[in-house]
Design an enzyme around this catalytic site. Structure first.
Site, short mmCIF file in Angstrom:
data_model
loop_
_atom_site.label_atom_id
_atom_site.label_comp_id
_atom_site.label_asym_id
_atom_site.label_seq_id
_atom_site.Cartn_x
_atom_site.Cartn_y
_atom_site.Cartn_z
N ASP A 173 -13.03 6.47 -1.06
CA ASP A 173 -14.93 6.43 -1.98
C ASP A 173 -15.01 6.89 -3.36
OD1 ASP A 173 -18.12 6.60 -0.54
OD2 ASP A 173 -17.03 5.45 -2.94
N ASN B 75 -18.02 6.90 -5.33
CA ASN B 75 -18.50 7.23 -5.89
C ASN B 75 -19.55 6.80 -4.72
OD1 ASN B 75 -18.13 4.50 -5.02
ND2 ASN B 75 -19.89 3.16 -6.77
N ASP C 254 -20.92 5.67 -2.17
CA ASP C 254 -21.34 4.12 -1.91
C ASP C 254 -20.67 3.99 -0.20
OD1 ASP C 254 -20.19 1.84 -3.68
OD2 ASP C 254 -18.91 3.32 -2.70
N ASP D 35 -12.88 2.41 -3.41
CA ASP D 35 -12.52 1.37 -4.81
C ASP D 35 -11.44 2.17 -5.47
OD1 ASP D 35 -15.06 4.00 -5.06
OD2 ASP D 35 -13.48 4.53 -6.06
N ASP E 77 -3.11 -9.34 -4.48
CA ASP E 77 -2.79 -9.70 -3.23
C ASP E 77 -3.74 -11.24 -4.02
OD1 ASP E 77 -4.08 -9.31 -0.38
OD2 ASP E 77 -2.71 -10.98 -1.02
N ASP F 176 -0.91 -14.33 0.36
CA ASP F 176 -1.87 -14.40 1.32
C ASP F 176 -1.66 -16.30 2.29
OD1 ASP F 176 -3.84 -13.33 2.64
OD2 ASP F 176 -4.75 -15.46 2.64
N GLU G 124 3.29 -14.16 2.16
CA GLU G 124 2.49 -13.91 3.94
C GLU G 124 2.77 -15.20 4.54
OE1 GLU G 124 -0.80 -14.26 4.56
OE2 GLU G 124 -0.74 -12.72 6.84
N HIS H 11 -3.10 -4.18 7.28
CA HIS H 11 -4.98 -4.22 7.80
C HIS H 11 -5.35 -5.63 8.21
CE1 HIS H 11 -3.65 -8.15 4.56
NE2 HIS H 11 -4.65 -8.16 5.01
N ASP H 12 -4.14 -6.21 8.76
CA ASP H 12 -4.66 -7.69 10.21
C ASP H 12 -4.02 -6.99 11.35
OD1 ASP H 12 -3.72 -10.02 7.50
OD2 ASP H 12 -5.48 -9.31 7.98
O1 TEU Z 1 -3.45 -13.49 7.41
C1 TEU Z 1 -3.10 -15.22 7.05
C2 TEU Z 1 -2.70 -15.20 8.88
O2 TEU Z 1 -1.60 -15.29 9.54
C3 TEU Z 1 -4.10 -14.36 9.78
O3 TEU Z 1 -3.84 -15.18 10.82
C4 TEU Z 1 -3.97 -13.13 10.47
O4 TEU Z 1 -2.28 -12.84 10.66
C5 TEU Z 1 -4.50 -13.10 11.85
O5 TEU Z 1 -6.27 -12.95 11.45
C6 TEU Z 1 -4.13 -11.95 12.37
O6 TEU Z 1 -5.06 -12.10 13.50
C7 TEU Z 1 -3.96 -13.48 5.62
C8 TEU Z 1 -4.30 -11.99 5.47
O7 TEU Z 1 -4.13 -10.92 5.36
C9 TEU Z 1 -5.89 -11.91 6.41
O8 TEU Z 1 -6.55 -10.38 5.99
C10 TEU Z 1 -6.95 -13.23 6.01
O9 TEU Z 1 -8.17 -13.14 6.91
C11 TEU Z 1 -6.21 -14.26 6.00
O10 TEU Z 1 -5.32 -14.60 5.49
C12 TEU Z 1 -7.14 -15.39 5.55
O11 TEU Z 1 -6.96 -14.97 3.77
CA CA Z 2 -17.26 3.31 -3.63
#
Ligand code: TEU
Ligand code: CA
Length: 557
Positions: free
Chosen positions: A23, A25, A27, A31, A100, A202, A259, A329-330
């Protein structure tokens, strides 16, 4: 024929979850200028491709995976000038930028959807998936959303339902509409003309929908039918991706990563077979389901090594090229999910790095894994931020599961585990921000942070640097053939990479004790290339002993 040129084969991708990276700035939100400040850090780590999660205009229902305008930057992340500067500075440092691309759906606040829902006969009416209610007024089918509840939302203006595989604020686009596809290709060109180097696509395996939807026979999550039933890898998926290749992807030097949830190896190869001119690689999900149980993802279940090894091996053998990842991130943090984040956090994090880096394919590192960041022990559902976590917790309540048990189950697998702020140092908010961050910093940031790892020559970060350097500089690890060995061993994943008459033996121990390994290349000898233990002997003997969570790579012969 589509060929992956060298920068792609030698590429090491680092995923930046923008909101939690840095971050600039104060907040409390990561970013783009925060990324610019860390380009040298990323270059020093040795990665050379940066994948940014969505930075576009969005109501943030799904943290930016609900896009309202693909050509505008969400002000909370910065400006288009910031983006142009980031691309320019990254390129100056030899770093590529991957965006993405979220085109299975848009936000319900996207102007296309605002217009589509107004009537059944305007230019945008057919940009989404609209169906009439059943006789009794209920939803067209029992398809369920990935985030819980029905995949259909009723729209009074049109007296119809629209499909949303994810949140109701994420209406699915109709890829059978050629005008809509062309609008997507124009948007992609907007970004390729700005100089980006690729797209992570995605949920791309969902974009081709059935003409007619039928009820899902499998009631996967008790309430509604499986959310992908009859939808993943639809009838036109490869036609549309080849069209995308011809219209856009083939015109630029891009890396493309699809993906592809709910896709098996045979189907996966169709996406990446170079002769089909579609994508360079796909994210498989088979190994992400090794700890699913009765409650799907949020089951309180641990993985079995044999399952993980089987799944990774299937894809290594089955695809022309792979993407090698264990977290993103998932997903929960890899050292907590697949390693041992208590007694052997450092060693297991390093062993997992070797597993990711030395298989055949492009390695993907998720921000924070290079310092062994762990899951968070959230004390309440209110400390989490992910709608999937909230919806799951509610669903568990309705199923009569106790609050405590529901919290334990969600805690273990919530996507929030991978979304807490990057831990830069031991100062306030782990150096991520001078303001309170949008999601709490993991309380262990004083022990686990970049500054600490940079000062320690034997840290996880330093091991990642060595493994990355070896992967980038070694032809056998880049493009050598792969073969599994010791397929029935209860403690290790081991494989051989081979090119010409040269072999590299890789052994990854998942055991929390010392174990014995019989070298399959008896009498050949060999030299140690890398281990996460100083005690590893330089010679490859016929019998070797591995320390807990030891990773070793040898050149054979
Ligand atoms: O995720 C696609 C997906 O297969 C989701 O089912 C994800 O693996 C699941 O949330 C895991 O429990 C992509 C993105 O990576 C995810 O962050 C988004 O929430 C989703 O698409 C919708 O855009
Ligand atoms: Ca920020």
């Amino acid at each position: 024929m589509m060929r992956m040129n060298s920068w792609k084969k030698e590429g090491i991708v680092y995923e930046i979850y923008v909101q939690s990276f840095n971050d600039s700035n104060n907040d409390g939100i990561g970013d783009i200028r925060g990324i610019i400040q860390k380009l040298d850090y990323l270059k020093d780590l040795g990665v050379n491709i940066l994948w940014l999660t969505p930075i576009f205009e969005s109501p943030l229902v799904d943290n930016g995976y609900d896009i309202a305008d693909y050509r505008k930057i969400n002000p909370q992340y910065g400006t288009m000038d910031d983006v142009d500067e980031m691309i320019e500075k990254a390129h100056e440092k030899g770093l590529k930028i991957v965006m993405d691309l979220v085109v299975n759906h848009t936000s319900d606040k996207h102007e296309w959807f605002e217009k589509s829902k107004q009537s059944r006969d305007n230019e945008y009416s057919d940009y989404y998936i609209w169906r009439d209610p059943k006789e009794d007024g209920s939803a067209p089918t029992n398809h369920g959303s990935a985030f819980g509840g029905s995949a259909w939302e009723y729209c009074p203006e049109r007296k119809q339902y629209y499909l949303h595989l994810f949140a109701k604020e994420q209406p699915d686009l109709n890829w059978d509409n050629e005008q809509m596809r062309k609008a997507i290709y124009d948007t992609m060109r907007f970004w390729t003309e700005k100089g980006i180097d690729g797209f992570r696509m995605d949920s791309i395996s969902f974009i081709s929908k059935p003409k007619e939807f039928s009820d899902a026979p499998v009631v996967e999550n008790k309430e509604y039918g499986a959310y992908y039933y009859g939808i993943s890898n639809g009838r036109n998926i490869h036609k549309y991706l080849h069209e995308m290749y011809e219209q856009v992807l083939s015109k630029y030097d891009l890396i493309t990563i699809g993906e592809t949830p709910h896709t098996d190896v045979e189907e996966g190869e169709k996406y990446v077979d170079p002769s089909r001119e579609e994508l360079d690689m796909v994210f498989q999900f088979e190994h992400m389901h090794v700890d699913y149980g009765e409650y799907g993802r949020y089951s309180d279940v641990s993985f079995k090594l044999s399952d993980l090894r089987h799944d990774l091996d299937q894809w290594q053998k089955g695809l022309s090229w792979n993407s090698n990842y264990l977290g993103n991130h998932d997903q929960p943090r890899i050292v907590s999910r697949f390693g041992d984040d208590r007694k052997y956090r450092e060693k297991s994090a390093e062993m997992l790095a070797m597993l990711i880096m030395f298989q055949r394919g492009t390695p993907f590192i998720y921000q924070g894994d290079e310092i062994g960041m762990t899951n968070v022990d959230f004390k309440s559902i209110n400390e989490m931020r992910d709608l999937e976590a909230y919806n799951t917790y509610e669903r568990f309540m309705k199923l009569g599961i106790s609050k405590e048990r529901a919290l334990t189950m969600v805690n273990r697998k919530t996507r929030d585990n991978g979304r807490t702020p990057m831990q830069w140092n031991s100062k306030q908010n782990a150096g991520f921000s001078n303001a309170e961050s949008w999601i709490e910093v993991n309380p262990n940031y004083k022990e686990i942070n970049v500054e600490k790892d940079l000062e320690n020559k034997d840290s996880i970060y330093r091991f990642y640097q060595k493994a990355i350097d070896l992967r980038k500089s070694n032809e056998i690890l880049i493009d050598g053939a792969y073969a599994l060995i010791a397929a029935d061993d209860s403690d290790i994943i081991a494989f051989v990479r081979e090119s010409g008459n040269q072999k590299i033996l890789v052994i990854c121990s998942f055991a929390d004790k010392k174990i014995k390994f019989n070298n399959p290349f008896k009498g050949k000898g060999g030299k140690l290339l890398l281990s996460n233990y100083e005690t590893a002997k330089p010679e490859l003997n016929d019998v070797i002993y591995l320390q807990p969570y030891e990773g070793r790579a040898y050149i054979v012969g």
